[in-house]
Write a protein that holds these residues in place. Structure first.
Motif, PDB file in Angstrom:
ATOM      1  N   LEU A  73     -67.283 -46.705  54.732  1.00  0.00           N
ATOM      2  CA  LEU A  73     -68.230 -45.705  55.203  1.00  0.00           C
ATOM      3  C   LEU A  73     -69.590 -45.805  54.521  1.00  0.00           C
ATOM      4  O   LEU A  73     -70.574 -45.262  55.016  1.00  0.00           O
ATOM      5  CB  LEU A  73     -67.676 -44.291  54.973  1.00  0.00           C
ATOM      6  CG  LEU A  73     -66.409 -43.931  55.723  1.00  0.00           C
ATOM      7  CD1 LEU A  73     -65.225 -43.899  54.776  1.00  0.00           C
ATOM      8  CD2 LEU A  73     -66.558 -42.602  56.424  1.00  0.00           C
ATOM      9  N   SER A 115     -66.892 -47.802  59.742  1.00  0.00           N
ATOM     10  CA  SER A 115     -67.630 -46.638  60.217  1.00  0.00           C
ATOM     11  C   SER A 115     -68.839 -47.103  61.014  1.00  0.00           C
ATOM     12  O   SER A 115     -69.835 -47.536  60.455  1.00  0.00           O
ATOM     13  CB  SER A 115     -68.083 -45.807  59.004  1.00  0.00           C
ATOM     14  OG  SER A 115     -69.100 -44.919  59.346  1.00  0.00           O
ATOM     15  N   TYR A 168     -68.798 -43.140  65.832  1.00  0.00           N
ATOM     16  CA  TYR A 168     -68.924 -41.688  65.741  1.00  0.00           C
ATOM     17  C   TYR A 168     -70.023 -41.186  66.659  1.00  0.00           C
ATOM     18  O   TYR A 168     -71.099 -41.771  66.731  1.00  0.00           O
ATOM     19  CB  TYR A 168     -69.345 -41.227  64.342  1.00  0.00           C
ATOM     20  CG  TYR A 168     -68.625 -41.740  63.147  1.00  0.00           C
ATOM     21  CD1 TYR A 168     -67.425 -42.423  63.233  1.00  0.00           C
ATOM     22  CD2 TYR A 168     -69.164 -41.510  61.878  1.00  0.00           C
ATOM     23  CE1 TYR A 168     -66.794 -42.870  62.099  1.00  0.00           C
ATOM     24  CE2 TYR A 168     -68.537 -41.946  60.750  1.00  0.00           C
ATOM     25  CZ  TYR A 168     -67.353 -42.637  60.846  1.00  0.00           C
ATOM     26  OH  TYR A 168     -66.740 -43.085  59.713  1.00  0.00           O
ATOM     27  N   HIS A 229     -59.751 -41.383  61.334  1.00  0.00           N
ATOM     28  CA  HIS A 229     -59.632 -42.456  60.340  1.00  0.00           C
ATOM     29  C   HIS A 229     -58.184 -42.603  59.877  1.00  0.00           C
ATOM     30  O   HIS A 229     -57.692 -43.724  59.720  1.00  0.00           O
ATOM     31  CB  HIS A 229     -60.516 -42.165  59.125  1.00  0.00           C
ATOM     32  CG  HIS A 229     -61.968 -42.393  59.375  1.00  0.00           C
ATOM     33  ND1 HIS A 229     -62.745 -41.486  60.038  1.00  0.00           N
ATOM     34  CD2 HIS A 229     -62.784 -43.435  59.057  1.00  0.00           C
ATOM     35  CE1 HIS A 229     -63.987 -41.948  60.117  1.00  0.00           C
ATOM     36  NE2 HIS A 229     -64.028 -43.130  59.545  1.00  0.00           N
TER      37      HIS A 229
END
Length: 323
Positions: A73, A115, A168, A229
């Motif tokens: 991330l 991510s 995302y 996740h």
């Protein structure tokens, strides 16, 4: 399994760490603490202070903790900053990822969750964005995320690493007040900040081709994102996923900026009318995910509402600012 979470003391990273440890996974966090806070992590999560650009540190962490999977991330993520500092964004977001993947390949780590972001799509001009929608990022941040996906997949093929890229959409909320977003970069804390300073919220453009003229976005609760996740990590460790997988992480429902500000008014009790200013460059009229692939391949769907996002974020905002 032991999972390394880079950026693990950040807003999203700490939520992922909590979701995974609550589910019984072993976790170690790596964070340079430029935006993260050790206070977000529980005492049973080891925290290593450092950067994904530090290859020797990464090799030591992977070896000393017996890491078998990585959730990456750590990245810079502000669009305006990326426009002003593109070389920094490419160096940290893409260069750091390359350094990490080298260490992962050398250590024989077989599972990798990346991510990514809906910023890879740019302004696609479609009602629902699927994973097959062409990617055309409109800023350096989105470019680094798309380049990161390419790099993750190429390294996976070269070294036999099973990979998942999670794109995302707009993240908001908090699983607990102490884990809330403390920055003022995303729309919900930006509105809170205006209200706290006794100023009306701002809307950037009300002449878009949408029902109320304001931009429409897909908002996802950070606790749902953390669960995504966990679902990806579990599918990888169980051997259900091999090769590479890319999925959108969103609710599949659009909420306009004006509608979101109305929810903030319901939660805070401050219902003053927003100020309308000019459009910001690069804002797409609509960006809403198709979330069906995540349901099919990860067994995951978002469960929390926009009201829950705003309410939980407000409780966190008040805690961190002592109001």
């Amino acid at each position: 399994m032991t999972w390394l979470i880079t950026g693990g003391a950040g807003y999203i990273g700490a939520h992922v760490a909590r979701a995974m440890t609550d589910a019984g996974e072993r976790v170690v966090a790596l964070d340079d603490l430029s935006a993260g806070s050790p206070a977000r992590l529980s005492a049973d999560v080891p925290l290593v202070r450092g950067s994904s650009l530090d290859g020797e540190l990464l090799k030591r962490v992977l070896a000393e903790h017996g890491v078998t999977g990585v959730v990456h991330l750590a990245a810079r993520k502000q669009v305006a900053e990326s426009v002003a500092q593109p070389t920094r964004y490419y160096r940290e977001n893409v260069g750091g990822l390359a350094t990490l993947l080298d260490a992962v390949a050398e250590a024989g780590v077989a599972h990798f969750v990346f991510s990514s972001s809906a910023a890879v799509y740019g302004d696609p001009g479609v009602d629902l964005i699927t994973e097959d929608t062409p990617c055309a990022p409109v800023n350096p941040y989105g470019e680094t995320k798309l380049a990161g996906e390419w790099l993750v997949r190429a390294a996976g093929r070269a070294h036999g690493i099973a990979t998942v890229c999670l794109r995302y959409f707009n993240v908001a909320g908090a699983a607990a007040p102490e884990l809330a977003d403390t920055g003022v970069f995303n729309i919900v804390p930006m509105v809170f900040d205006r209200l706290t300073r006794d100023e009306a919220p701002r809307i950037f453009g009300d002449d878009y081709p949408t029902p109320d003229g304001t931009c429409i976005r897909d908002y996802i609760h950070v606790a749902d994102l953390a669960d995504a996740h966990l679902a990806a990590a579990r599918r990888l460790s169980d051997g259900d996923l091999t090769g590479d997988l890319t999925v959108n992480i969103g609710r599949g429902e659009g909420v306009s900026v004006r509608e979101l500000i109305a929810v903030v008014g319901e939660v805070t009790g401050d219902t003053r009318a927003p100020l309308v200013e000019g459009r910001r460059p690069g804002d797409a009229p609509r960006a809403v995910a198709s979330a069906s692939r995540a349901a099919e391949r990860l067994g995951w769907t978002a469960r929390r509402s926009v009201h829950e996002m705003v309410d939980s974020a407000w409780r966190g905002w008040r805690l961190h600012r002592g109001t």
